[in-house]
Every structure is written in structure tokens, then in C-alpha cells.
Scaffold this active site. Structure first.
Site, PDB file in Angstrom:
ATOM      1  N   LYS A 129     -12.374  -5.742   4.668  1.00 59.96           N
ATOM      2  CA  LYS A 129     -11.121  -5.018   4.906  1.00 59.96           C
ATOM      3  C   LYS A 129     -11.366  -3.580   4.474  1.00 59.96           C
ATOM      4  CE  LYS A 129      -6.542  -6.075   4.166  1.00 59.96           C
ATOM      5  NZ  LYS A 129      -5.938  -6.061   5.488  1.00 59.96           N
TER       6      LYS A 129
HETATM    7  N1  PMP Z   1      -6.697  -9.868  10.378  1.00 59.15           N
HETATM    8  C1  PMP Z   1      -6.672  -8.579  10.031  1.00 59.15           C
HETATM    9  C2  PMP Z   1      -7.487  -7.602  10.797  1.00 59.15           C
HETATM   10  C3  PMP Z   1      -5.904  -8.170   8.936  1.00 59.15           C
HETATM   11  O1  PMP Z   1      -5.848  -6.895   8.577  1.00 59.15           O
HETATM   12  C4  PMP Z   1      -5.140  -9.127   8.236  1.00 59.15           C
HETATM   13  C5  PMP Z   1      -4.296  -8.700   7.071  1.00 59.15           C
HETATM   14  N2  PMP Z   1      -5.035  -8.691   5.880  1.00 59.15           N
HETATM   15  C6  PMP Z   1      -5.196 -10.465   8.640  1.00 59.15           C
HETATM   16  C7  PMP Z   1      -5.989 -10.805   9.717  1.00 59.15           C
HETATM   17  C8  PMP Z   1      -4.444 -11.533   7.903  1.00 59.15           C
HETATM   18  O2  PMP Z   1      -5.021 -11.760   6.642  1.00 59.15           O
HETATM   19  P1  PMP Z   1      -4.164 -12.229   5.393  1.00 59.15           P
HETATM   20  O3  PMP Z   1      -3.471 -13.477   5.800  1.00 59.15           O
HETATM   21  O4  PMP Z   1      -5.145 -12.442   4.318  1.00 59.15           O
HETATM   22  O5  PMP Z   1      -3.196 -11.137   5.103  1.00 59.15           O
END
Ligand code: PMP
Length: 304
Positions: free
Chosen positions: A159
Site C-alpha cells: 500500500k
Molecule cells: N484494494 C485496494 C487497492 C485498497 O486500497 C484497499 C484498501 N486498503 C483494499 C483493496 C481493501 O483492503 P482492506 O479491506 O484491508 O481495507
């Protein structure tokens, strides 16, 4: 979505006033996208404020930093504690939490190893990312003409701030064309995910989601929903999906920390389900878990 100001932000070990949480214009991350971050939520429950899977989010943050060779000057436990301290300092019951680790001020150029690594944690109240209407009645989506970043260009498992420029292109295109959200395909043409959400579809009582090898970020909500679905006796299969699988799905939904669990009402003008039964059941379970009403999942709540 507007940011609601609160009192304090944690910066490099100290709580500073919101207005004083500033960086220099020559901050490395501002120029080259050399930051890694998390999006986490804390919810108000009967037993107090609880952060949803905080430790798992911080583990992912450290993995993102590892991918980009950033040495974090704190331990995982220290960051977990700092998140709790920031929530307490702001006297806030429920909030969105944004820890960021970034290359700060010191040097310019593409070799980043001599640039200091700074850490900051901000919290603020934040409503439903795709709107309350989206949570209730679902969102209208389109397949993006922008392709999701591929593993040998930018690692989808990280991320990193710079990587989100790809999501922003997809989001802009979707909104400009009258859709609520985009769905990106991977470099092989398989369905990957939304700009900030993972994706699921339901067909004949079986739940499908793309594997992480389809350039998917391993979402913590995705992982939680897979567990919830199994506990509710819905089979979950991770396999490659093509866009027409979405067109003929019985139901589909997005998951993510910001979005939570949001039904997908339409893909490229094909109506798919009027928030279906399985989506609704999983969504209701997820909301009662985060509200602290499900003893079985209490370990996912880390109390402040
Ligand atoms: N995909 C992307 C590209 C994201 O930025 C996120 C948000 N973090 C998610 C999926 C979902 O991840 P999470 O459930 O951990 O927030």
C-alpha cells in the site's frame, strides 16, 4: 470526502496540534510517491472504542515498508500503541485511522536510502466511503479502461502512496462517466479489484473472489469476509474471474476498510441483483461484528 479536523496528530513519536502537522515542500514522498500507509477504522461498541484488526493492519504496513526498503524507526507494538494513544488524545469514539510512513526531507533523486523515514498517524471521523445509499442500495460500476498495476511494475501487495495514482485514474474516469466506482482488470485481462476495494461475486450460492495473483491487495476486510462466509456455510472460491462473469453474476459486492461491505448494483449497464440475499447476510454479519455484537469474532476488535 472532506476531512473533519480533530485536536492532535502523532508525528515521529509526539502528539502535535492538528494545524502544526506539516511537512516541507521538498519532502521526498511528495515528489516520488515514496510513502506507505494504512487505512483502518475504529468503531464505538458497548465495551468502548475498538479498532478493527489493528495488529493485522500494522503488519501489512510493515510489509509494505519492507517491499520499499524503508526502515521504520519503531516496532510494530509501538505503532499499535501509538494508534491507540492518538485515538485517546482526540477523545474520539469512532474514526478512520491513517498511519503513514514516508521518506521525508533530506535528499532528492531516485536513490532513497539516505532520506529519513518519518512516521505519522492521523485520525478523524469518516462516514461511509461509497455513501449510505451505496451501502443500502448498491453502487453502479464500470470496467475501467485503466489496467491495475502489475506485479513487475508496482507490487500490488504494497500500500504505497505512489501506487494510488493508478486508482485515481480509474476513479476519475468512472465518476466522469456517471458511475459510482470502477473495477480494474489485471494485466492478463482478469478482474482484479476496485480502486480501493476488493471484489466478490455470488453465483448459484457460491462466492468467488480473484486470487491475490490477479494484482489484488490482500484486503483485511476481504480476509474477514472470507472467514465470515465460511462460518455461514457459503463456499468461497478464489479463482480468476473475467468481466462477463460479473455481468451474469447473481450478486456482487465490494469490501474494504473505507467502503466496508457495499453491494454492486450494476456493471457496465448490466443490472446484477437488487442487493442479493447473500450480500445482505454477509453485510449484516460484518456490521454486527464491528459493533461488538458477535462474541465469536471479538478477537478482531482491539480495544483502545
Ligand atoms: N484494494 C485496494 C487497492 C485498497 O486500497 C484497499 C484498501 N486498503 C483494499 C483493496 C481493501 O483492503 P482492506 O479491506 O484491508 O481495507
Amino acid at each position: 470526502m472532506a476531512i473533519t479536523e480533530v485536536e492532535k496528530i502523532w508525528m515521529n513519536g509526539k502528539l502535535v496540534k492538528w494545524a502544526d502537522a506539516k511537512v516541507h515542500v521538498l519532502t521526498h514522498a511528495l515528489h516520488y510517491g515514496t510513502g506507505v500507509f494504512e487505512g483502518i477504522r475504529a468503531y464505538e461498541t458497548d465495551k468502548g472504542t475498538a479498532v478493527f484488526r489493528l495488529t493485522d493492519h500494522i503488519k501489512r504496513l510493515f510489509n509494505s515498508a519492507k517491499i520499499y526498503k524503508m526502515d521504520i524507526p519503531y516496532s510494530m507494538d509501538e505503532i499499535v500503541e501509538a494508534v491507540k494513544e492518538t485515538i485517546k488524545a482526540n477523545n474520539i469514539k469512532s474514526c478512520y485511522i491513517r498511519p503513514i510512513i514516508y521518506r521525508g526531507y533530506g535528499e532528492m533523486g531516485l536513490y532513497p536510502m539516505n532520506v529519513p523515514v518519518d512516521v505519522s498517524i492521523a485520525v478523524w471521523p469518516w462516514g461511509a466511503y461509497l455513501g449510505d445509499e451505496g451501502i443500502k442500495h448498491g453502487v453502479k460500476t464500470c470496467i475501467s479502461s485503466f489496467q491495475r498495476i502489475s506485479p513487475n511494475a508496482l507490487p500490488p501487495a504494497a500500500k504505497a502512496t505512489g501506487q494510488y495514482i493508478n486508482s485515481i485514474l480509474a476513479k476519475l474516469e468512472a465518476e466522469d462517466s456517471g458511475y459510482d466506482e470502477a473495477i480494474l482488470l489485471d494485466h492478463q485481462g482478469f478482474v482484479s479489484e476496485g480502486p480501493g476495494e476488493n471484489i466478490f461475486l455470488v453465483k448459484d450460492g457460491i462466492i468467488y473472489t480473484p486470487p491475490t495473483s490477479a494484482s489484488v491487495l490482500g484486503g483485511i476486510t476481504r480476509d474477514s469476509v472470507m472467514d465470515i462466509a465460511c462460518d455461514m456455510d457459503y463456499p468461497v472460491i478464489e479463482e480468476n474471474i473475467v468481466r462477463s462473469d460479473l455481468y451474469v453474476a447473481d450478486e456482487a459486492f465490494f469490501t474494504g476498510t473505507a467502503a466496508e461491505v457495499v453491494p454492486i448494483r450494476e456493471v457496465d449497464g448490466r443490472v446484477i441483483g437488487d442487493p442479493g440475499e447473500v450480500t445482505r447476510a454477509i453485510q449484516n454479519k460484518f456490521f454486527s461484528i464491528i459493533n461488538g455484537e458477535e462474541e465469536e469474532y471479538i478477537d478482531w476488535l482491539e480495544f483502545v
